[in-house]
Design a protein around this motif. Structure first.
Motif, PDB file in Angstrom:
ATOM      1  N   LEU A 199       0.826  -1.209   0.000  1.00 17.88           N
ATOM      2  CA  LEU A 199       0.000   0.000   0.000  1.00 17.88           C
ATOM      3  C   LEU A 199       0.857   1.254   0.000  1.00 17.88           C
ATOM      4  N   LEU A 200       1.930   1.254   0.812  1.00 20.97           N
ATOM      5  CA  LEU A 200       2.823   2.414   0.852  1.00 20.97           C
ATOM      6  C   LEU A 200       3.517   2.601  -0.490  1.00 20.97           C
ATOM      7  N   HIS A 201       3.938   1.515  -1.108  1.00 20.14           N
ATOM      8  CA  HIS A 201       4.599   1.608  -2.409  1.00 20.14           C
ATOM      9  C   HIS A 201       3.641   2.137  -3.474  1.00 20.14           C
ATOM     10  N   LEU A 202       2.387   1.721  -3.441  1.00 22.11           N
ATOM     11  CA  LEU A 202       1.401   2.220  -4.398  1.00 22.11           C
ATOM     12  C   LEU A 202       1.152   3.712  -4.204  1.00 22.11           C
ATOM     13  N   ARG A 203       1.130   4.171  -2.949  1.00 23.40           N
ATOM     14  CA  ARG A 203       0.940   5.604  -2.692  1.00 23.40           C
ATOM     15  C   ARG A 203       2.129   6.417  -3.210  1.00 23.40           C
ATOM     16  N   GLN A 204       3.333   5.874  -3.069  1.00 21.79           N
ATOM     17  CA  GLN A 204       4.512   6.569  -3.593  1.00 21.79           C
ATOM     18  C   GLN A 204       4.468   6.652  -5.112  1.00 21.79           C
ATOM     19  N   GLN A 205       4.033   5.575  -5.756  1.00 20.78           N
ATOM     20  CA  GLN A 205       3.905   5.587  -7.209  1.00 20.78           C
ATOM     21  C   GLN A 205       2.803   6.540  -7.664  1.00 20.78           C
ATOM     22  N   LEU A 206       1.709   6.589  -6.899  1.00 16.88           N
ATOM     23  CA  LEU A 206       0.614   7.487  -7.248  1.00 16.88           C
ATOM     24  C   LEU A 206       1.052   8.939  -7.168  1.00 16.88           C
ATOM     25  N   TRP A 207       1.797   9.285  -6.124  1.00 15.70           N
ATOM     26  CA  TRP A 207       2.306  10.664  -6.000  1.00 15.70           C
ATOM     27  C   TRP A 207       3.223  10.998  -7.176  1.00 15.70           C
ATOM     28  N   ALA A 208       4.119  10.051  -7.560  1.00 15.42           N
ATOM     29  CA  ALA A 208       5.026  10.295  -8.685  1.00 15.42           C
ATOM     30  C   ALA A 208       4.252  10.467  -9.988  1.00 15.42           C
ATOM     31  N   ALA A 209       3.183   9.704 -10.171  1.00 14.87           N
ATOM     32  CA  ALA A 209       2.383   9.820 -11.396  1.00 14.87           C
ATOM     33  C   ALA A 209       1.706  11.185 -11.468  1.00 14.87           C
ATOM     34  N   PHE A 210       1.194  11.663 -10.334  1.00 13.08           N
ATOM     35  CA  PHE A 210       0.576  12.992 -10.326  1.00 13.08           C
ATOM     36  C   PHE A 210       1.611  14.083 -10.618  1.00 13.08           C
ATOM     37  N   LYS A 211       2.820  13.941 -10.071  1.00 10.66           N
ATOM     38  CA  LYS A 211       3.863  14.943 -10.306  1.00 10.66           C
ATOM     39  C   LYS A 211       4.274  14.969 -11.774  1.00 10.66           C
ATOM     40  N   MET A 212       4.247  13.804 -12.421  1.00 12.33           N
ATOM     41  CA  MET A 212       4.607  13.718 -13.840  1.00 12.33           C
ATOM     42  C   MET A 212       3.411  13.989 -14.745  1.00 12.33           C
ATOM     43  N   GLU A 213       2.245  14.262 -14.140  1.00  5.98           N
ATOM     44  CA  GLU A 213       1.024  14.529 -14.879  1.00  5.98           C
ATOM     45  C   GLU A 213       0.641  13.353 -15.780  1.00  5.98           C
ATOM     46  N   ASP A 214       0.952  12.145 -15.293  1.00 11.91           N
ATOM     47  CA  ASP A 214       0.581  10.921 -16.006  1.00 11.91           C
ATOM     48  C   ASP A 214      -0.763  10.450 -15.443  1.00 11.91           C
ATOM     49  N   LEU A 215      -1.835  11.013 -15.949  1.00  5.79           N
ATOM     50  CA  LEU A 215      -3.152  10.764 -15.391  1.00  5.79           C
ATOM     51  C   LEU A 215      -3.633   9.340 -15.632  1.00  5.79           C
ATOM     52  N   GLU A 216      -3.216   8.721 -16.721  1.00  3.58           N
ATOM     53  CA  GLU A 216      -3.640   7.356 -17.004  1.00  3.58           C
ATOM     54  C   GLU A 216      -3.059   6.392 -15.970  1.00  3.58           C
ATOM     55  N   THR A 217      -1.757   6.542 -15.688  1.00  3.44           N
ATOM     56  CA  THR A 217      -1.124   5.694 -14.669  1.00  3.44           C
ATOM     57  C   THR A 217      -1.706   5.979 -13.298  1.00  3.44           C
ATOM     58  N   ALA A 218      -1.959   7.257 -13.022  1.00  2.00           N
ATOM     59  CA  ALA A 218      -2.534   7.621 -11.725  1.00  2.00           C
ATOM     60  C   ALA A 218      -3.895   6.976 -11.523  1.00  2.00           C
ATOM     61  N   ALA A 219      -4.705   6.915 -12.575  1.00  2.00           N
ATOM     62  CA  ALA A 219      -6.035   6.311 -12.463  1.00  2.00           C
ATOM     63  C   ALA A 219      -5.941   4.821 -12.149  1.00  2.00           C
TER      64      ALA A 219
END
Length: 366
Positions: A199-219
Motif C-alpha cells: 500500500l505504501l509503495h502504491l501511494r509513492q507511485q501514485l504521487w510520482a504519477a501525479f507529479k509527472m502529470e501521467d493521469l492514465e497511470t494515476a487512475a
C-alpha cells in the motif's frame, strides 16, 4: 540453557578500546620517525663556489633568497611533526586513562543496545520487548524495568549480557545462562506486513504519477489502492476478512478518531496490539494497531499514540496536520492528500521487519 565458552568474553569492549588506542600510538611512533628523518637527512642550504672558494650568499642576491626560503619548510616540518607526535601521545594517554576507557565502553554498550531493540523470546516462551531503555516481559504481570547501560556492559532485571545481540545470551545471578531469540514470524504477520508495504509503495507511485502529470497511470494506481493491492486480492477469504478493515491504512494516511474526533496521521503499522501475539500466543488479542501522530491542537507536542484499527477512520479531509515531529519524519504531499515517509522514518520502518516492533526512539533520537 547455554554456557558460553568462555563466559567472561563479553564481546570484548576492551578490544575496541585497545584498537582505538593503538591508532594513537601508531601516529605517535610515525611522528617520531618523521622527526628523526627530517633531522638527520634534511638538506642544508647550499653555498656558491667561486674560484674554489665557498662564498656565502649576499643578502640582496636572488640565490640567497632561494636558500633562505628553501630552509623554511624543514623547520615547519619539524614543528608540525613534533606537534603531531605530542597530540598523538596525549590522545593515547587519554584513551588509556580509566575515564577514557569507561567512555569508550559506554559508547560501545549504547551501540549494542540499539541492536537489542524489538521483540525477543526465551526458552520458557516468555516474550520480551526492548523499547529504548526499557524492557517489558509481556508474559508476566511485572512492570517494565529499565535497561542499564554502563562501562561494564548491559544489564536488565539482574541479567548481564555476555554475548552480542545477534544471538544474545544472558547470565543470571545464580550463574546460569539463557539465550534470547527473535520470535518466528507467523503467516498472519508476514501477510500483514507485505500488505502494508505494498500500500505504501502504491501511494509513492501514485504521487510520482501525479507529479509527472501521467493521469492514465494515476487512475490505474488509484484503482489498485481502492481494491487493496495484489497481496489482499491473492489472500484466502479468511485472510481477506482480517485485512479488509485496514485495507486503506498505511504509513502517511490521515485519519479521524471515531470517538475523540482528533485528526492524525499513521506513522507505522503493527499486526497486533498485544506483543505476545508475535509468538503465536494470545492471538485473540492480536488486533492490528497503528502508531500515530495527532494534531497538536488535540494532543501533547510530539506525542505518539497507539490506536486499534477499529478506532480510526481514514479520510483525506484530515490533511494537513500541525505537529512538530511531522517535519522530520514525513513529506506533505497535497497530490494524494497525505504524507510519505522521509529517509529517517523509512529506515525505521525497514528495521521494524527485523526487530518485529516499531522503535519510536530511533526516529526521535531520544
Amino acid at each position: 540453557w547455554l554456557k558460553p565458552e568462555p563466559p567472561e568474553s563479553t564481546f570484548s569492549e576492551a578490544a575496541c578500546t585497545m584498537k582505538a588506542s593503538s591508532c594513537w600510538v601508531g601516529m605517535a611512533v610515525l611522528g617520531c620517525c618523521l622527526a628523526v628523518w627530517d633531522h638527520c637527512f634534511a638538506l642544508q642550504p647550499r653555498t656558491l663556489n667561486h674560484g674554489g672558494h665557498s662564498l656565502p650568499h649576499s643578502a640582496g642576491s636572488s640565490s640567497s633568497s632561494f636558500a633562505t626560503s628553501s630552509s623554511i619548510p624543514g623547520y615547519t616540518t619539524k614543528i608540525s611533526v613534533a606537534a603531531l607526535g605530542a597530540l598523538s601521545v596525549m590522545g593515547a594517554l587519554r584513551r588509556w586513562s580509566p575515564r577514557g576507557q569507561s567512555r569508550t565502553s559506554r559508547r560501545f554498550s549504547r551501540m549494542v543496545l540499539e541492536d537489542l531493540q524489538g521483540l525477543w523470546q526465551d526458552n520458557d516462551g516468555n516474550v520480551i520487548e526492548v523499547a529504548g531503555d526499557v524492557a517489558q516481559w509481556h508474559t508476566s504481570s511485572g512492570s517494565p524495568v529499565p535497561v542499564y547501560v554502563t562501562s561494564a556492559g548491559i544489564s536488565v532485571a539482574g541479567l548481564q549480557l555476555v554475548r552480542p545481540p545477534d544471538s544474545p545470551v544472558w547470565k543470571f545471578p545464580d550463574g546460569t545462562y539463557r539465550p534470547w531469540m527473535r520470535p518466528l514470524k507467523t503467516e498472519r504477520e508476514d501477510i500483514f506486513r507485505r500488505h502494508k508495504d505494498e500500500l505504501l509503495h502504491l501511494r509513492q507511485q501514485l504521487w510520482a504519477a501525479f507529479k509527472m502529470e501521467d493521469l492514465e497511470t494515476a487512475a490505474s494506481l488509484k484503482e489498485a489502492l481502492h481494491s487493496g493491492g495484489t497481496v489482499f486480492q491473492n489472500c484466502t477469504e479468511e485472510q481477506q476478512h482480517r485485512l479488509f478493515a485496514g485495507r486503506a491504512m498505511t504509513t502517511g494516511v490521515c485519519f479521524v478518531h471515531k470517538r475523540w474526533n482528533h485528526r492524525g496521521v499513521i506513522i507505522a503499522c503493527e499486526p497486533w496490539r498485544d506483543a505476545r501475539a508475535a509468538s503465536g500466543q494470545h492471538m485473540e488479542d492480536g488486533t492490528p494497531g497503528y502508531y500515530c501522530l495527532i494534531n497538536e491542537r488535540n494532543a501533547a507536542k510530539g506525542q505518539l499514540l497507539f490506536f486499534r484499527e477499529d478506532e480510526i477512520m481514514p479520510t483525506q479531509m484530515a490533511f494537513p496536520l500541525q505537529n512538530s515531529e511531522i517535519e522530520d519524519l514525513l513529506v506533505p504531499c497535497p497530490e494524494i492528500s497525505g504524507y510519505l515517509p522521509r529517509p529517517k522514518l523509512q529506515e525505521a520502518l525497514q528495521r521494524q521487519h527485523s526487530c518485529r516492533r516499531f522503535n519510536w526512539s530511533k526516529c526521535t533520537g531520544h
